[in-house]
Motif scaffolding. Structure first.
Motif, PDB file in Angstrom:
ATOM      1  N   LEU A   1      -3.696  -0.467  11.289  1.00 24.45           N
ATOM      2  CA  LEU A   1      -2.756  -0.008  12.313  1.00 24.45           C
ATOM      3  C   LEU A   1      -1.320  -0.403  11.976  1.00 24.45           C
ATOM      4  O   LEU A   1      -0.385   0.340  12.254  1.00 24.45           O
ATOM      5  N   VAL A   2      -1.122  -1.589  11.401  1.00 28.15           N
ATOM      6  CA  VAL A   2       0.221  -1.988  10.988  1.00 28.15           C
ATOM      7  C   VAL A   2       0.761  -1.028   9.941  1.00 28.15           C
ATOM      8  O   VAL A   2       1.931  -0.622   9.981  1.00 28.15           O
ATOM      9  N   GLU A   3      -0.096  -0.622   9.025  1.00 32.49           N
ATOM     10  CA  GLU A   3       0.331   0.338   8.009  1.00 32.49           C
ATOM     11  C   GLU A   3       0.673   1.685   8.643  1.00 32.49           C
ATOM     12  O   GLU A   3       1.674   2.318   8.280  1.00 32.49           O
ATOM     13  N   ALA A   4      -0.139   2.127   9.615  1.00 31.79           N
ATOM     14  CA  ALA A   4       0.158   3.374  10.303  1.00 31.79           C
ATOM     15  C   ALA A   4       1.476   3.269  11.083  1.00 31.79           C
ATOM     16  O   ALA A   4       2.265   4.218  11.128  1.00 31.79           O
ATOM     17  N   GLY A   5       1.725   2.098  11.688  1.00 33.61           N
ATOM     18  CA  GLY A   5       2.984   1.897  12.399  1.00 33.61           C
ATOM     19  C   GLY A   5       4.181   1.948  11.473  1.00 33.61           C
ATOM     20  O   GLY A   5       5.243   2.467  11.847  1.00 33.61           O
ATOM     21  N   MET A   6       4.040   1.419  10.260  1.00 31.80           N
ATOM     22  CA  MET A   6       5.123   1.485   9.276  1.00 31.80           C
ATOM     23  C   MET A   6       5.432   2.941   8.924  1.00 31.80           C
ATOM     24  O   MET A   6       6.599   3.331   8.802  1.00 31.80           O
ATOM     25  N   ILE A   7       4.367   3.732   8.765  1.00 31.35           N
ATOM     26  CA  ILE A   7       4.571   5.150   8.484  1.00 31.35           C
ATOM     27  C   ILE A   7       5.303   5.818   9.656  1.00 31.35           C
ATOM     28  O   ILE A   7       6.207   6.642   9.463  1.00 31.35           O
ATOM     29  N   GLY A   8       4.927   5.430  10.882  1.00 38.07           N
ATOM     30  CA  GLY A   8       5.609   5.977  12.049  1.00 38.07           C
ATOM     31  C   GLY A   8       7.069   5.596  12.111  1.00 38.07           C
ATOM     32  O   GLY A   8       7.917   6.412  12.479  1.00 38.07           O
ATOM     33  N   LEU A   9       7.394   4.352  11.751  1.00 34.45           N
ATOM     34  CA  LEU A   9       8.793   3.928  11.762  1.00 34.45           C
ATOM     35  C   LEU A   9       9.616   4.719  10.755  1.00 34.45           C
ATOM     36  O   LEU A   9      10.719   5.184  11.068  1.00 34.45           O
ATOM     37  N   LEU A  10       9.061   4.901   9.559  1.00 32.16           N
ATOM     38  CA  LEU A  10       9.763   5.707   8.544  1.00 32.16           C
ATOM     39  C   LEU A  10       9.864   7.169   8.997  1.00 32.16           C
ATOM     40  O   LEU A  10      10.900   7.816   8.803  1.00 32.16           O
ATOM     41  N   GLY A  11       8.773   7.658   9.618  1.00 34.80           N
ATOM     42  CA  GLY A  11       8.826   9.019  10.140  1.00 34.80           C
ATOM     43  C   GLY A  11       9.845   9.159  11.253  1.00 34.80           C
ATOM     44  O   GLY A  11      10.478  10.200  11.398  1.00 34.80           O
TER      45      GLY A  11
ATOM     46  N   SER B   1       0.815  -1.208   0.000  1.00 29.93           N
ATOM     47  CA  SER B   1       0.000   0.000   0.000  1.00 29.93           C
ATOM     48  C   SER B   1       0.850   1.260   0.000  1.00 29.93           C
ATOM     49  O   SER B   1       0.542   2.235  -0.699  1.00 29.93           O
ATOM     50  N   LEU B   2       1.925   1.243   0.764  1.00 27.09           N
ATOM     51  CA  LEU B   2       2.798   2.416   0.812  1.00 27.09           C
ATOM     52  C   LEU B   2       3.463   2.669  -0.529  1.00 27.09           C
ATOM     53  O   LEU B   2       3.617   3.830  -0.952  1.00 27.09           O
ATOM     54  N   LYS B   3       3.843   1.608  -1.217  1.00 26.37           N
ATOM     55  CA  LYS B   3       4.470   1.763  -2.524  1.00 26.37           C
ATOM     56  C   LYS B   3       3.467   2.217  -3.581  1.00 26.37           C
ATOM     57  O   LYS B   3       3.827   2.918  -4.528  1.00 26.37           O
ATOM     58  N   ARG B   4       2.205   1.835  -3.390  1.00 26.99           N
ATOM     59  CA  ARG B   4       1.192   2.156  -4.389  1.00 26.99           C
ATOM     60  C   ARG B   4       0.829   3.647  -4.360  1.00 26.99           C
ATOM     61  O   ARG B   4       0.459   4.219  -5.378  1.00 26.99           O
ATOM     62  N   ASN B   5       0.935   4.280  -3.206  1.00 22.06           N
ATOM     63  CA  ASN B   5       0.611   5.704  -3.076  1.00 22.06           C
ATOM     64  C   ASN B   5       1.835   6.443  -2.542  1.00 22.06           C
ATOM     65  O   ASN B   5       1.869   6.861  -1.378  1.00 22.06           O
ATOM     66  N   LYS B   6       2.841   6.576  -3.378  1.00 24.37           N
ATOM     67  CA  LYS B   6       4.134   7.095  -2.921  1.00 24.37           C
ATOM     68  C   LYS B   6       4.057   8.548  -2.476  1.00 24.37           C
ATOM     69  O   LYS B   6       4.682   8.933  -1.482  1.00 24.37           O
ATOM     70  N   VAL B   7       3.294   9.390  -3.197  1.00 24.75           N
ATOM     71  CA  VAL B   7       3.218  10.804  -2.833  1.00 24.75           C
ATOM     72  C   VAL B   7       2.525  10.969  -1.490  1.00 24.75           C
ATOM     73  O   VAL B   7       2.994  11.698  -0.601  1.00 24.75           O
ATOM     74  N   LEU B   8       1.399  10.287  -1.306  1.00 22.40           N
ATOM     75  CA  LEU B   8       0.675  10.367  -0.045  1.00 22.40           C
ATOM     76  C   LEU B   8       1.505   9.807   1.104  1.00 22.40           C
ATOM     77  O   LEU B   8       1.527  10.357   2.209  1.00 22.40           O
ATOM     78  N   THR B   9       2.214   8.715   0.833  1.00 21.03           N
ATOM     79  CA  THR B   9       3.100   8.139   1.850  1.00 21.03           C
ATOM     80  C   THR B   9       4.185   9.125   2.248  1.00 21.03           C
ATOM     81  O   THR B   9       4.478   9.309   3.433  1.00 21.03           O
ATOM     82  N   ALA B  10       4.787   9.774   1.242  1.00 21.29           N
ATOM     83  CA  ALA B  10       5.846  10.741   1.520  1.00 21.29           C
ATOM     84  C   ALA B  10       5.333  11.903   2.359  1.00 21.29           C
ATOM     85  O   ALA B  10       6.023  12.380   3.276  1.00 21.29           O
ATOM     86  N   LEU B  11       4.113  12.373   2.082  1.00 24.65           N
ATOM     87  CA  LEU B  11       3.550  13.477   2.857  1.00 24.65           C
ATOM     88  C   LEU B  11       3.345  13.093   4.312  1.00 24.65           C
ATOM     89  O   LEU B  11       3.642  13.871   5.231  1.00 24.65           O
ATOM     90  N   MET B  12       2.835  11.879   4.542  1.00 22.70           N
ATOM     91  CA  MET B  12       2.606  11.441   5.917  1.00 22.70           C
ATOM     92  C   MET B  12       3.918  11.227   6.654  1.00 22.70           C
ATOM     93  O   MET B  12       4.062  11.608   7.825  1.00 22.70           O
ATOM     94  N   VAL B  13       4.884  10.607   6.000  1.00 21.03           N
ATOM     95  CA  VAL B  13       6.198  10.391   6.628  1.00 21.03           C
ATOM     96  C   VAL B  13       6.851  11.726   6.947  1.00 21.03           C
ATOM     97  O   VAL B  13       7.438  11.916   8.030  1.00 21.03           O
ATOM     98  N   LEU B  14       6.732  12.695   6.016  1.00 18.97           N
ATOM     99  CA  LEU B  14       7.329  14.013   6.238  1.00 18.97           C
ATOM    100  C   LEU B  14       6.663  14.727   7.414  1.00 18.97           C
ATOM    101  O   LEU B  14       7.344  15.359   8.236  1.00 18.97           O
TER     102      LEU B  14
END
Length: 440
Positions: A363-373, A12-25
């Motif tokens: 929640l696992v996906e949100a946790g992945m975003i948190g780890l990258l953040g 999912s994170l790879k499929r929406n790279k721009v949105l993922t980047a915004l959340m990680v940032l």
């Protein structure tokens, strides 16, 4: 199952790279700002003597001979009160402290005279405050009584005067008096410089000087009275002293007294002694309010003095406010991301996935975003701390990211992202599969 959810999250994170980047940032910037200020707060407000601070107490007697209505005694004492408490030996250890500038030179070097800060104290100071030595050691109690011409110097001054060599036995000239070096401190940087803090709560937040380096010269208090000819800082006077060199009899408070009490019974006993001493001095007509005594341990004294600079506290609150804004932005982005996958969620629900399974996946996906953040936040925290170290403040060179704050960076990032993911995950888990399947 967790591995399966992790695989789905990565896809999912790879499929929406721009949105993922915004959340990680968003997470990274919030974590970077908050952890930078939190690390500074951690360094400035920590216990300077873990394991010993509950045994070290700052004694106060209200020496004011006038019946004023102040609620607290002065932070320091007159010469008579300090000497009376020290010489009574009612504690396991006791020490008197006062600092002052002093003219110094090393006769056997070609360096010009220096004007370092000198701490005048007693022999127990070094054992009480766990002061480390590189060469030699502290002077003895007998040196206090004999007014011996001895001194201990800091590691920095030893490097400057003697190139870091063992200088024990060499001579320093303090003003016009030669003293013999008996010890050289190892690098020592208490944070804050707790042993001679006074008046911090009246300084308008300008307490950064308490995070500077320790004094460069330490001498017996009894010797310093003669060497420095009474040129000590006076905290407050009720009337002008007769002359700068006669502070022993002056109506001024200028000396700090610390005591070491190794058990609760000894603490209670010393409190009774302190109250009894004040009552005795009132009977002699020297003080007006005998009931106004205090005995605070080290941490209580630092809290009372408010030693953390007020601007650092303000910056911490602002940084966590900024983190909250980043959190709300991430909630909105996650909500949009999860609800856009309504068709996918509907298919999984139709194939038998429970609401709990969908909730865990999100929640696992949100946790992945948190780890990258957290990774991004760590880099921004290191950048922020490097900028703090370049600031013209006394504590700048002490700022660093220790192991505890390193772990907290990732813990805070993951906790923030999971908190941000709770509402979006709950909404996604409640998607009606029937309605979503009709739209496919």
């Amino acid at each position: 199952m967790f591995a399966y959810y992790l695989d789905l999250a990565l896809r999912s994170l790879k499929r929406n790279k721009v949105l993922t980047a915004l959340m990680v940032l968003a997470i990274a910037v919030g974590i970077g700002a908050s952890m930078t200020t939190l690390t500074v707060m951690h360094l400035l407000s920590g216990d300077p003597l873990p394991g010993r601070s509950d045994k070290l107490f700052y004694a106060q007697v209200d020496d004011n001979p006038l019946p004023e209505k102040q609620t607290e005694p002065m932070d320091v004492m007159t010469y008579q009160s300090a000497m009376d408490l020290w010489s009574a030996h009612q504690a396991d250890r006791q020490t008197i402290i006062v600092d002052s500038p002093v003219k110094l030179r090393a006769p056997d070097t070609t360096l010009p005279p220096l004007m370092p800060s000198m701490l005048s104290t007693t022999a127990d100071f070094f054992a009480m405050f766990d002061v480390p030595f590189r060469y030699g050691g502290p002077w003895r109690a007998e040196d206090d009584a004999a007014r011996s011409r001895v001194a201990i110097i800091s590691s920095d001054l030893n490097d400057k005067l003697f190139g870091g060599a063992n200088s024990v036995g060499r001579t320093l000239r303090l003003r016009e008096t030669d003293v013999r070096i008996v010890g050289v401190l190892a690098p020592w940087r208490p944070s804050p410089r707790f042993y001679n803090i006074a008046g911090g709560r009246f300084s308008g937040g300008k307490t950064a000087d308490y995070y500077g380096r320790p004094q460069d010269v330490f001498t017996p208090f009894s010797s310093a009275l003669e060497i420095n000819d009474g040129n000590f800082y006076q905290y407050s006077c009720w009337q002008l002293p007769p002359s700068p060199g006669h502070l022993q009899n002056a109506p001024c408070v200028w000396l700090a007294v610390w005591v070491q009490l190794d058990s609760p019974a000894k603490v209670a006993s010393f409190r009774r002694f302190l109250d009894g001493y004040a009552a005795q001095q009132q009977a002699l007509g020297r003080i007006a309010r005998p009931q106004n005594t205090r005995l605070r341990n080290l941490v209580e004294w630092l809290d009372y003095q408010g030693v953390v600079p007020s601007d650092v506290r303000l910056q911490a609150w602002l940084a966590f406010g900024f983190l909250a804004i980043c959190l709300f932005n991430t909630i909105g982005l996650l909500l949009a991301k999860f609800l856009r996958r309504g068709g996918e969620i509907g298919v999984r629900r139709a194939l038998g996935a429970s609401r709990g399974a969908i909730f865990q996946q999100c929640l696992v996906e949100a946790g992945m975003i948190g780890l990258l953040g957290g990774l991004g936040g760590l880099l921004l925290t290191l950048l922020g701390l490097s900028l703090v170290r370049r600031q013209p403040v006394a504590f700048a060179d002490m700022v660093h990211l220790d192991a505890r704050m390193f772990a907290l960076t990732f813990a805070l990032a993951i906790a923030t992202s999971l908190l941000a993911g709770l509402l979006p995950a709950l909404r996604a888990s409640r998607v009606a599969p029937g309605l979503q399947l009709k739209t496919l």
